[in-house]
Design an enzyme around this catalytic site. Structure first.
Site, PDB file in Angstrom:
ATOM      1  N   SER A  14      57.481  73.392  96.355  1.00  0.00           N
ATOM      2  CA  SER A  14      58.158  74.352  95.473  1.00  0.00           C
ATOM      3  C   SER A  14      57.305  75.596  95.238  1.00  0.00           C
ATOM      4  CB  SER A  14      58.446  73.703  94.119  1.00  0.00           C
ATOM      5  OG  SER A  14      59.154  72.501  94.286  1.00  0.00           O
ATOM      6  N   GLU A  34      51.814  72.765 106.158  1.00  0.00           N
ATOM      7  CA  GLU A  34      52.541  71.639 105.547  1.00  0.00           C
ATOM      8  C   GLU A  34      52.308  70.384 106.378  1.00  0.00           C
ATOM      9  OE1 GLU A  34      54.176  70.891 102.686  1.00  0.00           O
ATOM     10  OE2 GLU A  34      54.279  68.923 103.631  1.00  0.00           O
ATOM     11  N   CYS A  42      59.974  67.952  95.470  1.00  0.00           N
ATOM     12  CA  CYS A  42      61.273  68.199  94.838  1.00  0.00           C
ATOM     13  C   CYS A  42      62.422  67.978  95.811  1.00  0.00           C
ATOM     14  CB  CYS A  42      61.283  69.622  94.290  1.00  0.00           C
ATOM     15  SG  CYS A  42      62.876  70.140  93.695  1.00  0.00           S
ATOM     16  N   CYS A  47      63.372  65.823  92.648  1.00  0.00           N
ATOM     17  CA  CYS A  47      64.542  66.302  91.898  1.00  0.00           C
ATOM     18  C   CYS A  47      65.857  66.177  92.658  1.00  0.00           C
ATOM     19  CB  CYS A  47      64.377  67.769  91.528  1.00  0.00           C
ATOM     20  SG  CYS A  47      62.698  68.395  91.456  1.00  0.00           S
ATOM     21  N   LYS A  50      67.010  62.604  93.836  1.00  0.00           N
ATOM     22  CA  LYS A  50      67.214  61.847  92.593  1.00  0.00           C
ATOM     23  C   LYS A  50      68.531  62.227  91.926  1.00  0.00           C
ATOM     24  CE  LYS A  50      65.919  63.615  88.883  1.00  0.00           C
ATOM     25  NZ  LYS A  50      64.937  64.280  88.020  1.00  0.00           N
ATOM     26  N   TYR A 176      59.739  60.005  82.394  1.00  0.00           N
ATOM     27  CA  TYR A 176      61.119  60.363  82.746  1.00  0.00           C
ATOM     28  C   TYR A 176      61.538  59.810  84.104  1.00  0.00           C
ATOM     29  CZ  TYR A 176      59.974  64.290  85.914  1.00  0.00           C
ATOM     30  OH  TYR A 176      59.552  65.062  86.963  1.00  0.00           O
ATOM     31  N   ILE A 177      60.599  59.687  85.038  1.00  0.00           N
ATOM     32  CA  ILE A 177      60.982  59.181  86.357  1.00  0.00           C
ATOM     33  C   ILE A 177      61.387  57.710  86.256  1.00  0.00           C
ATOM     34  CG2 ILE A 177      60.127  58.705  88.700  1.00  0.00           C
ATOM     35  CD1 ILE A 177      58.470  61.297  88.478  1.00  0.00           C
ATOM     36  N   GLU A 180      64.839  57.450  84.600  1.00  0.00           N
ATOM     37  CA  GLU A 180      65.901  57.925  85.493  1.00  0.00           C
ATOM     38  C   GLU A 180      66.208  56.872  86.567  1.00  0.00           C
ATOM     39  OE1 GLU A 180      65.312  62.770  85.246  1.00  0.00           O
ATOM     40  OE2 GLU A 180      64.279  61.695  86.831  1.00  0.00           O
ATOM     41  N   ARG A 197      54.545  49.498  78.646  1.00  0.00           N
ATOM     42  CA  ARG A 197      53.444  48.832  77.927  1.00  0.00           C
ATOM     43  C   ARG A 197      53.310  49.300  76.483  1.00  0.00           C
ATOM     44  NH1 ARG A 197      48.286  51.961  80.731  1.00  0.00           N
ATOM     45  NH2 ARG A 197      48.971  53.990  80.019  1.00  0.00           N
ATOM     46  N   THR A 309      59.403  71.531  88.919  1.00  0.00           N
ATOM     47  CA  THR A 309      59.644  72.470  90.011  1.00  0.00           C
ATOM     48  C   THR A 309      59.727  73.931  89.552  1.00  0.00           C
ATOM     49  OG1 THR A 309      60.567  70.934  91.556  1.00  0.00           O
ATOM     50  CG2 THR A 309      61.450  73.152  91.650  1.00  0.00           C
ATOM     51  N   ALA A 340      65.028  68.763  81.480  1.00  0.00           N
ATOM     52  CA  ALA A 340      66.060  67.730  81.317  1.00  0.00           C
ATOM     53  C   ALA A 340      65.536  66.419  81.854  1.00  0.00           C
ATOM     54  CB  ALA A 340      67.327  68.127  82.079  1.00  0.00           C
ATOM     55  N   HIS A 436      85.865  75.734  72.256  1.00  0.00           N
ATOM     56  CA  HIS A 436      86.497  74.508  71.784  1.00  0.00           C
ATOM     57  C   HIS A 436      87.466  73.958  72.812  1.00  0.00           C
ATOM     58  CE1 HIS A 436      87.755  71.692  68.737  1.00  0.00           C
ATOM     59  NE2 HIS A 436      89.023  71.974  69.016  1.00  0.00           N
ATOM     60  N   GLU A 441      79.675  73.293  71.266  1.00  0.00           N
ATOM     61  CA  GLU A 441      80.053  74.124  70.112  1.00  0.00           C
ATOM     62  C   GLU A 441      79.369  73.637  68.841  1.00  0.00           C
ATOM     63  OE1 GLU A 441      84.200  73.944  68.712  1.00  0.00           O
ATOM     64  OE2 GLU A 441      84.449  72.100  69.852  1.00  0.00           O
TER      65      GLU A 441
HETATM   66  C1  FAD Z   1      61.026  61.242  91.500  1.00  0.00           C
HETATM   67  C2  FAD Z   1      60.750  62.645  91.008  1.00  0.00           C
HETATM   68  C3  FAD Z   1      61.732  63.336  90.349  1.00  0.00           C
HETATM   69  C4  FAD Z   1      61.501  64.621  89.900  1.00  0.00           C
HETATM   70  N1  FAD Z   1      62.489  65.273  89.235  1.00  0.00           N
HETATM   71  C5  FAD Z   1      62.300  66.529  88.803  1.00  0.00           C
HETATM   72  C6  FAD Z   1      63.347  67.240  88.145  1.00  0.00           C
HETATM   73  O1  FAD Z   1      64.437  66.710  87.945  1.00  0.00           O
HETATM   74  N2  FAD Z   1      63.110  68.504  87.754  1.00  0.00           N
HETATM   75  C7  FAD Z   1      61.896  69.122  87.972  1.00  0.00           C
HETATM   76  O2  FAD Z   1      61.740  70.287  87.609  1.00  0.00           O
HETATM   77  N3  FAD Z   1      60.878  68.475  88.583  1.00  0.00           N
HETATM   78  C8  FAD Z   1      61.056  67.197  89.001  1.00  0.00           C
HETATM   79  N4  FAD Z   1      60.048  66.534  89.661  1.00  0.00           N
HETATM   80  C9  FAD Z   1      58.721  67.204  89.781  1.00  0.00           C
HETATM   81  C10 FAD Z   1      58.705  68.193  90.936  1.00  0.00           C
HETATM   82  O3  FAD Z   1      59.124  67.563  92.122  1.00  0.00           O
HETATM   83  C11 FAD Z   1      57.308  68.760  91.089  1.00  0.00           C
HETATM   84  O4  FAD Z   1      56.854  69.259  89.865  1.00  0.00           O
HETATM   85  C12 FAD Z   1      57.261  69.888  92.127  1.00  0.00           C
HETATM   86  O5  FAD Z   1      57.699  69.447  93.382  1.00  0.00           O
HETATM   87  C13 FAD Z   1      55.841  70.441  92.222  1.00  0.00           C
HETATM   88  O6  FAD Z   1      55.779  71.430  93.205  1.00  0.00           O
HETATM   89  P1  FAD Z   1      54.403  71.749  93.939  1.00  0.00           P
HETATM   90  O7  FAD Z   1      54.654  72.953  94.775  1.00  0.00           O
HETATM   91  O8  FAD Z   1      53.294  71.772  92.973  1.00  0.00           O
HETATM   92  O9  FAD Z   1      54.131  70.472  94.864  1.00  0.00           O
HETATM   93  P2  FAD Z   1      55.045  69.749  95.950  1.00  0.00           P
HETATM   94  O10 FAD Z   1      56.469  70.137  95.830  1.00  0.00           O
HETATM   95  O11 FAD Z   1      54.717  68.309  95.840  1.00  0.00           O
HETATM   96  O12 FAD Z   1      54.510  70.325  97.327  1.00  0.00           O
HETATM   97  C14 FAD Z   1      53.238  70.048  97.813  1.00  0.00           C
HETATM   98  C15 FAD Z   1      53.312  70.041  99.335  1.00  0.00           C
HETATM   99  O13 FAD Z   1      51.987  70.059  99.838  1.00  0.00           O
HETATM  100  C16 FAD Z   1      51.943  69.245 100.999  1.00  0.00           C
HETATM  101  N5  FAD Z   1      50.549  68.875 101.235  1.00  0.00           N
HETATM  102  C17 FAD Z   1      49.760  68.062 100.498  1.00  0.00           C
HETATM  103  N6  FAD Z   1      48.525  68.001 101.026  1.00  0.00           N
HETATM  104  C18 FAD Z   1      48.528  68.811 102.100  1.00  0.00           C
HETATM  105  C19 FAD Z   1      47.538  69.177 103.064  1.00  0.00           C
HETATM  106  N7  FAD Z   1      46.287  68.724 102.985  1.00  0.00           N
HETATM  107  N8  FAD Z   1      47.901  70.008 104.063  1.00  0.00           N
HETATM  108  C20 FAD Z   1      49.169  70.491 104.152  1.00  0.00           C
HETATM  109  N9  FAD Z   1      50.122  70.183 103.272  1.00  0.00           N
HETATM  110  C21 FAD Z   1      49.812  69.354 102.257  1.00  0.00           C
HETATM  111  C22 FAD Z   1      52.849  68.072 100.630  1.00  0.00           C
HETATM  112  O14 FAD Z   1      53.291  67.381 101.770  1.00  0.00           O
HETATM  113  C23 FAD Z   1      53.966  68.792  99.898  1.00  0.00           C
HETATM  114  O15 FAD Z   1      55.008  69.161 100.765  1.00  0.00           O
HETATM  115  C24 FAD Z   1      60.246  65.248  90.123  1.00  0.00           C
HETATM  116  C25 FAD Z   1      59.244  64.555  90.819  1.00  0.00           C
HETATM  117  C26 FAD Z   1      59.494  63.268  91.252  1.00  0.00           C
HETATM  118  C27 FAD Z   1      58.405  62.527  91.983  1.00  0.00           C
END
Ligand code: FAD
Length: 453
Positions: A14, A34, A42, A47, A50, A176-177, A180, A197, A309, A340, A436, A441
């Site tokens: 993200s 990547e 996400c 997200c 899910k 929250y995870i 959900e 716990r 995200t 949420a 309404h 509301e």
């Molecule tokens: C089950 C679940 C449900 C969620 N639901 C929500 C929600 O409803 N709403 C919400 O806002 N957030 C939600 N989140 C949280 C959200 O997914 C994260 O906060 C968000 O993805 C963080 O973004 P980021 O860019 O920090 O990391 P990420 O999206 O995790 O991206 C990191 C990327 O780096 C890559 N990477 C890691 N190490 C290396 C490396 N050494 N070299 C190259 N690439 C690498 C990974 O493969 C990954 O693609 C949820 C998370 C989970 C686990």
């Protein structure tokens, strides 16, 4: 010095994708590495899949509720492979969109594990790239604590790809995870237990919300158990036997641990580059996302701050603006981040909890609360209630927070968040005409305060 890139981003999730695209749009030469999947947690295991599962799990109740509205729906058997594979196809479509977006923005994509060789050099596979600035956006990973039998559990990562749907599930965790996934499994027809716990789940959410949700969740058929923890897990054939610390046992054919996430900072070469990490392995940053090394920055889950995200995305925007425009020193306002929880019913929240507001403005608060049966269930007869809480600072009438539990709470609170970020007063909420008949509301017709705090 002549670098290969102006910005090298580790992680196309993200935050990383947003920072890359926006920086490239400002004319910077950008590459992103990547290792696993485009779009990050996400899109692939967070997200998006899910929410698709949450939609899938709600049909069960909708079929039941339809009866009172004149529809006789004979629900056929739930077909897990169909839901799982349709979800995966949609995610693959999104992966393609991310690939095209990066290419369209002129961002070079390097697929492979990236690590720092020094503060200006990144290695991906066998190639070396130099960059003026480096951004660490590698996200996080689920944490399963050490205990005997931990190899018999799964995390949210695997839950999205189960080969077959379980009949009996135990979800361990109180965040929250966990809540959900308990809702998803129960809604899709598994006999579901959630163990936590502590004395009450959803730490960090408003106390009234936590108590309210505690009453609602068991109505969905989830066996909610607090103050219970796993000591060890053994296998009996395919059955997982959970031995709890109080001496009791539970059995399940799937155990999902949702007990937190840790930053993805191992094998990144951060120590080699001199980047300081915190106790949980998180990259330490200042207010403007800079690490202790001048040209290295970090955003999103890898910083272990707010794991959402839209927060990672906004931080990515800030980085691009700060490094490549004259609109420097941008940072997010972390006080009014709406969020949420897609448990059933949903939670939507913006602003401080009542306890946090009391610490900030104690003695100057008016609390408005309302709880009612959603209109839909007047006919269906379903025993589900909606809850709303508004926190107002009495001295200037500013609405500080809204917390809600009920259908579409996330959708409703997203709109309310605009008003709260804009500093709207209770009088302005009251002057707004309601729509309404809706649940929302209620938020513009809260006349009598429940208490002062
Ligand atoms: C089950 C679940 C449900 C969620 N639901 C929500 C929600 O409803 N709403 C919400 O806002 N957030 C939600 N989140 C949280 C959200 O997914 C994260 O906060 C968000 O993805 C963080 O973004 P980021 O860019 O920090 O990391 P990420 O999206 O995790 O991206 C990191 C990327 O780096 C890559 N990477 C890691 N190490 C290396 C490396 N050494 N070299 C190259 N690439 C690498 C990974 O493969 C990954 O693609 C949820 C998370 C989970 C686990």
């Amino acid at each position: 010095m002549d670098y290969d890139y102006d910005l090298y981003v580790l992680g196309a999730g993200s935050g990383g994708v947003r920072a890359s695209r926006i920086a490239a749009g400002y004319g910077a030469r950008v590459a992103v590495a990547e290792s696993t999947y485009l779009g990050g947690t996400c899109v692939n295991v967070g997200c998006v899949p899910k929410k698709l599962f949450v939609y899938g799990s709600h049909f069960h109740e909708d079929f039941e509720d339809a009866k009172a509205y004149g529809w006789d729906v004979t629900a056929k058997e739930f077909d897990w492979p169909r839901l799982r594979d349709n979800k995966t196809a949609e995610i693959e479509r999104l992966n393609g969109i991310y690939r095209n977006m990066l290419a369209g923005a002129n961002v070079d994509l390097h697929e492979g594990h990236a690590q720092l060789i020094d503060s200006h050099t990144v290695q991906v596979n066998d190639e070396m790239f130099t960059a003026k600035y480096i951004l660490v956006a590698t996200g996080g990973w689920p944490t399963v604590p050490e205990f005997p039998g931990r190899e018999h559990v799964i995390t949210s990562n695997e839950a999205f790809f189960l080969p077959r749907f379980p009949e009996k599930v135990v979800v361990v965790g109180g965040g929250y995870i966990a809540i959900e996934f308990a809702g998803i499994f129960a809604g899709l027809g598994a006999q579901t237990t959630q163990l936590y716990r502590g004395p009450l789940f959803l730490r960090g959410f408003d106390e009234s919300v936590r108590e309210f949700v505690k009453e609602e969740i068991p109505k969905k058929g989830i066996d909610l158990q607090f103050n219970r923890n796993v000591e060890r897990i053994e296998l009996d054939g395919d059955t997982r036997v959970l031995h709890l610390t109080d001496g009791s046992t539970l059995t399940a054919d799937l155990v999902l641990y949702a007990t937190g996430r840790h930053p993805n900072t191992s094998e990144l070469g951060l120590e080699t580059a001199g980047v300081a990490l915190g106790a949980n392995g998180e990259v330490l940053i200042d207010d403007f996302y800079k690490t202790n090394v001048d040209n290295i920055y970090a955003i999103g889950d890898v910083t272990d701050r707010v794991q959402l995200t839209p927060v990672a995305i906004e931080e990515g925007m800030c980085i691009a603006n700060n490094l490549f425009t004259d609109r420097a020193n941008k940072k997010l306002n972390y006080d009014t981040i709406p969020t949420a929880v897609f448990c059933q019913p949903n939670i939507g929240t913006v602003g401080p909890t009542e306890a946090a507001a009391v610490v900030l403005y104690g003695g100057d608060l008016d609390i408005y609360e309302s709880s009612f049966k959603p209109m839909k269930h007047t006919l269906s007869g379903r025993d589900e209630r909606t809850f709303m809480k508004m926190i107002v600072r009495r001295s200037d009438d500013v609405v500080l927070a809204v917390h809600m539990v009920g259908p579409d709470a996330g959708e409703i609170v997203q709109g309310i968040a605009v008003a709260i970020v804009a500093g709207a007063t209770k009088a302005q909420f009251d002057a707004t005409v309601g729509i309404h008949p809706t649940a929302a509301e209620e938020l513009v017709t809260l006349r009598e305060k429940t208490r002062e705090a």
